[in-house]
Write a protein that holds these residues in place. Structure first.
Motif, PDB file in Angstrom:
ATOM      1  N   LEU A   1       7.563  -7.519  -7.092  1.00 36.80           N
ATOM      2  CA  LEU A   1       7.409  -7.705  -5.649  1.00 36.80           C
ATOM      3  C   LEU A   1       8.732  -8.187  -5.072  1.00 36.80           C
ATOM      4  O   LEU A   1       9.319  -9.151  -5.560  1.00 36.80           O
ATOM      5  CB  LEU A   1       6.313  -8.734  -5.370  1.00 36.80           C
ATOM      6  CG  LEU A   1       6.147  -9.186  -3.909  1.00 36.80           C
ATOM      7  CD1 LEU A   1       5.702  -8.033  -3.025  1.00 36.80           C
ATOM      8  CD2 LEU A   1       5.160 -10.355  -3.815  1.00 36.80           C
ATOM      9  N   ASP A   2       9.188  -7.514  -4.017  1.00 41.63           N
ATOM     10  CA  ASP A   2      10.395  -7.920  -3.298  1.00 41.63           C
ATOM     11  C   ASP A   2       9.968  -8.419  -1.927  1.00 41.63           C
ATOM     12  O   ASP A   2       9.515  -7.638  -1.081  1.00 41.63           O
ATOM     13  CB  ASP A   2      11.352  -6.736  -3.174  1.00 41.63           C
ATOM     14  CG  ASP A   2      12.703  -7.128  -2.575  1.00 41.63           C
ATOM     15  OD1 ASP A   2      12.821  -8.241  -2.037  1.00 41.63           O
ATOM     16  OD2 ASP A   2      13.632  -6.309  -2.624  1.00 41.63           O
ATOM     17  N   ILE A   3      10.095  -9.733  -1.710  1.00 42.18           N
ATOM     18  CA  ILE A   3       9.657 -10.299  -0.433  1.00 42.18           C
ATOM     19  C   ILE A   3      10.839 -10.415   0.528  1.00 42.18           C
ATOM     20  O   ILE A   3      11.899 -10.894   0.172  1.00 42.18           O
ATOM     21  CB  ILE A   3       8.949 -11.658  -0.619  1.00 42.18           C
ATOM     22  CG1 ILE A   3       9.788 -12.649  -1.414  1.00 42.18           C
ATOM     23  CG2 ILE A   3       7.616 -11.467  -1.318  1.00 42.18           C
ATOM     24  CD1 ILE A   3       9.119 -13.990  -1.597  1.00 42.18           C
ATOM     25  N   GLY A   4      10.616  -9.904   1.742  1.00 44.44           N
ATOM     26  CA  GLY A   4      11.713  -9.780   2.688  1.00 44.44           C
ATOM     27  C   GLY A   4      12.658  -8.697   2.229  1.00 44.44           C
ATOM     28  O   GLY A   4      13.883  -8.843   2.256  1.00 44.44           O
TER      29      GLY A   4
ATOM     30  N   ILE B   1       4.817  -2.535   2.434  1.00 42.51           N
ATOM     31  CA  ILE B   1       3.912  -3.334   3.255  1.00 42.51           C
ATOM     32  C   ILE B   1       4.702  -3.880   4.438  1.00 42.51           C
ATOM     33  O   ILE B   1       5.664  -4.635   4.261  1.00 42.51           O
ATOM     34  CB  ILE B   1       3.299  -4.509   2.462  1.00 42.51           C
ATOM     35  CG1 ILE B   1       2.541  -4.009   1.241  1.00 42.51           C
ATOM     36  CG2 ILE B   1       2.377  -5.329   3.372  1.00 42.51           C
ATOM     37  CD1 ILE B   1       2.070  -5.129   0.317  1.00 42.51           C
ATOM     38  N   ASN B   2       4.314  -3.487   5.647  1.00 39.54           N
ATOM     39  CA  ASN B   2       4.947  -3.987   6.864  1.00 39.54           C
ATOM     40  C   ASN B   2       4.135  -5.177   7.373  1.00 39.54           C
ATOM     41  O   ASN B   2       3.136  -5.020   8.047  1.00 39.54           O
ATOM     42  CB  ASN B   2       5.006  -2.874   7.915  1.00 39.54           C
ATOM     43  CG  ASN B   2       5.683  -3.303   9.202  1.00 39.54           C
ATOM     44  OD1 ASN B   2       5.449  -2.708  10.255  1.00 39.54           O
ATOM     45  ND2 ASN B   2       6.528  -4.325   9.157  1.00 39.54           N
ATOM     46  N   ALA B   3       4.566  -6.377   6.973  1.00 38.74           N
ATOM     47  CA  ALA B   3       3.805  -7.579   7.319  1.00 38.74           C
ATOM     48  C   ALA B   3       4.672  -8.811   7.114  1.00 38.74           C
ATOM     49  O   ALA B   3       5.755  -8.753   6.521  1.00 38.74           O
ATOM     50  CB  ALA B   3       2.544  -7.675   6.452  1.00 38.74           C
ATOM     51  N   ASP B   4       4.191  -9.942   7.605  1.00 35.70           N
ATOM     52  CA  ASP B   4       4.821 -11.237   7.404  1.00 35.70           C
ATOM     53  C   ASP B   4       4.435 -11.744   6.015  1.00 35.70           C
ATOM     54  O   ASP B   4       3.280 -12.088   5.776  1.00 35.70           O
ATOM     55  CB  ASP B   4       4.336 -12.202   8.491  1.00 35.70           C
ATOM     56  CG  ASP B   4       4.885 -13.606   8.343  1.00 35.70           C
ATOM     57  OD1 ASP B   4       5.611 -13.872   7.362  1.00 35.70           O
ATOM     58  OD2 ASP B   4       4.572 -14.447   9.203  1.00 35.70           O
ATOM     59  N   TYR B   5       5.384 -11.780   5.100  1.00 31.65           N
ATOM     60  CA  TYR B   5       5.054 -12.132   3.706  1.00 31.65           C
ATOM     61  C   TYR B   5       4.563 -13.570   3.558  1.00 31.65           C
ATOM     62  O   TYR B   5       3.912 -13.905   2.577  1.00 31.65           O
ATOM     63  CB  TYR B   5       6.226 -11.858   2.768  1.00 31.65           C
ATOM     64  CG  TYR B   5       7.505 -12.620   3.053  1.00 31.65           C
ATOM     65  CD1 TYR B   5       7.616 -13.984   2.795  1.00 31.65           C
ATOM     66  CD2 TYR B   5       8.629 -11.964   3.545  1.00 31.65           C
ATOM     67  CE1 TYR B   5       8.787 -14.674   3.035  1.00 31.65           C
ATOM     68  CE2 TYR B   5       9.815 -12.650   3.793  1.00 31.65           C
ATOM     69  CZ  TYR B   5       9.881 -14.000   3.539  1.00 31.65           C
ATOM     70  OH  TYR B   5      11.046 -14.682   3.778  1.00 31.65           O
ATOM     71  N   SER B   6       4.887 -14.422   4.520  1.00 28.17           N
ATOM     72  CA  SER B   6       4.435 -15.810   4.420  1.00 28.17           C
ATOM     73  C   SER B   6       2.951 -15.958   4.723  1.00 28.17           C
ATOM     74  O   SER B   6       2.351 -16.997   4.432  1.00 28.17           O
ATOM     75  CB  SER B   6       5.245 -16.704   5.367  1.00 28.17           C
ATOM     76  OG  SER B   6       4.990 -16.385   6.720  1.00 28.17           O
TER      77      SER B   6
ATOM     78  N   LYS C   1       5.259 -23.806   1.080  1.00 31.73           N
ATOM     79  CA  LYS C   1       4.014 -23.032   1.030  1.00 31.73           C
ATOM     80  C   LYS C   1       4.247 -21.691   0.341  1.00 31.73           C
ATOM     81  O   LYS C   1       3.437 -21.257  -0.495  1.00 31.73           O
ATOM     82  CB  LYS C   1       3.478 -22.819   2.450  1.00 31.73           C
ATOM     83  CG  LYS C   1       2.188 -22.014   2.522  1.00 31.73           C
ATOM     84  CD  LYS C   1       1.750 -21.825   3.970  1.00 31.73           C
ATOM     85  CE  LYS C   1       0.518 -20.933   4.068  1.00 31.73           C
ATOM     86  NZ  LYS C   1       0.118 -20.711   5.495  1.00 31.73           N
ATOM     87  N   LEU C   2       5.359 -21.043   0.667  1.00 34.21           N
ATOM     88  CA  LEU C   2       5.673 -19.751   0.061  1.00 34.21           C
ATOM     89  C   LEU C   2       5.921 -19.901  -1.432  1.00 34.21           C
ATOM     90  O   LEU C   2       5.434 -19.090  -2.232  1.00 34.21           O
ATOM     91  CB  LEU C   2       6.888 -19.124   0.730  1.00 34.21           C
ATOM     92  CG  LEU C   2       7.338 -17.795   0.111  1.00 34.21           C
ATOM     93  CD1 LEU C   2       6.304 -16.700   0.370  1.00 34.21           C
ATOM     94  CD2 LEU C   2       8.699 -17.371   0.649  1.00 34.21           C
ATOM     95  N   PHE C   3       6.702 -20.898  -1.830  1.00 33.08           N
ATOM     96  CA  PHE C   3       6.977 -21.102  -3.257  1.00 33.08           C
ATOM     97  C   PHE C   3       5.680 -21.297  -4.043  1.00 33.08           C
ATOM     98  O   PHE C   3       5.524 -20.788  -5.158  1.00 33.08           O
ATOM     99  CB  PHE C   3       7.891 -22.308  -3.460  1.00 33.08           C
ATOM    100  CG  PHE C   3       9.307 -22.110  -2.974  1.00 33.08           C
ATOM    101  CD1 PHE C   3       9.820 -20.837  -2.772  1.00 33.08           C
ATOM    102  CD2 PHE C   3      10.127 -23.200  -2.731  1.00 33.08           C
ATOM    103  CE1 PHE C   3      11.126 -20.639  -2.329  1.00 33.08           C
ATOM    104  CE2 PHE C   3      11.438 -23.021  -2.298  1.00 33.08           C
ATOM    105  CZ  PHE C   3      11.937 -21.748  -2.096  1.00 33.08           C
TER     106      PHE C   3
END
Length: 228
Positions: free
Chosen positions: A51-54, A99-104, A131-133
Motif C-alpha cells: 500500500l502506498d499512502i499519498g 483509490i481516490n480518497a483521504d487515506y487518513s 492516528k495514522l501510524f
C-alpha cells in the motif's frame, strides 16, 4: 471554509502535470531519498501486497514495482489528477489498484505486507499523524514493514531555520522558473511537520519494533518500522 485537506487536494491537483518533472529539482537528495527506502523494503513473499499512502503520481510505487514486479500495489491519494498520472504511468502493468480518497479516513478491507509513503504525511497534524501510524500498524500483516520517506521539523528553531535556508538556496539554483519556485513555496504553507524524534517515539509507543531513521539529509528523512 476549506480544510487543510481540501487545500492540499487543490494544490496537488493543480500541480499534477508538472509534479514528476520537478521532483529532482525540489528534492536535493532525490537519488538517495528514493533508492534508500526501496533498498530496505524486504519481504519473502513473491507477490507481496503493498500500500502506498499519498501515492501521488505513483513515482515511489514505480521504484518499488521494479524491485517486486509481481507485487500487488494499491495507490491511495486525495488528488484525482495525481492518480490519473499514476494510471498513465502503470497502464501496461497488472495488479495495480487505485483509490481516490483521504487515506487518513479511508476504511481498508484488507491487510498489507508493506506500507510506504513519500512526502505526504507531513501534511497531517500531530494528532492525525499518531492516528495514522496506529492505523498503519493495524493494517500490516505480522512481520510487515512501514517505510516513510518524508520531511521533518527541525528539533530547534535554529536547526529548522538551517534546514529551510539550505532548501531555499538549493532550489533557487535548481533551474526551476520563478513561478515554479513560488508555487513550491505556496505548497509549503500547507506543511504541518513534526520533529523526527517525536515521530520515532510515536511509532515505538504504538508497538512497532526496530524503529529507526535510516537516512537523513537536512529535513529529508527515511523512517523504518516493523510489526512483530
Amino acid at each position: 471554509m476549506d480544510t487543510v485537506i481540501d487545500k492540499v487536494k487543490e494544490k496537488f491537483n493543480q500541480n499534477a502535470l508538472q509534479y514528476d518533472n520537478q521532483r529532482r529539482k525540489l528534492i536535493p537528495c532525490f537519488e538517495d531519498f528514493y533508492s534508500v527506502p526501496v533498498s530496505i523494503i524486504e519481504t519473502d513473499k513473491e507477490t507481496p501486497k503493498i500500500l502506498d499512502i499519498g501515492a501521488g503520481t505513483g513515482l515511489f510505487a514505480s521504484f518499488v514495482k521494479e524491485k517486486y514486479p509481481k507485487a500487488k500495489i494499491t495507490l491511495i491519494d486525495i488528488s484525482e489528477n495525481m492518480l490519473e498520472k499514476a494510471r498513465s504511468r502503470f497502464k501496461e502493468e497488472e495488479n495495480i489498484a487505485y483509490i481516490n480518497a483521504d487515506y487518513s479516513e479511508y476504511k481498508f478491507e484488507e491487510q498489507f505486507d508493506v506500507i510506504v509513503s513519500s512526502l505526504s504525511i507531513h501534511h497531517l497534524t500531530d494528532e492525525e499523524k499518531k492516528k495514522l501510524f496506529n492505523h498503519v500498524y493495524n493494517l500490516l500483516t505480522p512481520k510487515g514493514i512501514f517505510v516513510n520517506a518524508d520531511q521533518v521539523l527541525g528539533h530547534t528553531r535554529f536547526i529548522d531555520s538551517m534546514y529551510k535556508n539550505d532548501w531555499n538556496n538549493k532550489i533557487a539554483m535548481s533551474g526551476l522558473t520563478d513561478s515554479e519556485i513560488q508555487a513550491a513555496h505556496e505548497r509549503t504553507k500547507l506543511d504541518q511537520m513534526a520533529t523526527l524524534d517525536h515521530q520515532i517515539k510515536w511509532l515505538s509507543d504504538i508497538g512497532f519494533q526496530d524503529v529507526d531513521c535510516v537516512y537523513k539529509y537536512f529535513n529529508f528523512v527515511v523512517m523504518f518500522a516493523r510489526k512483530d
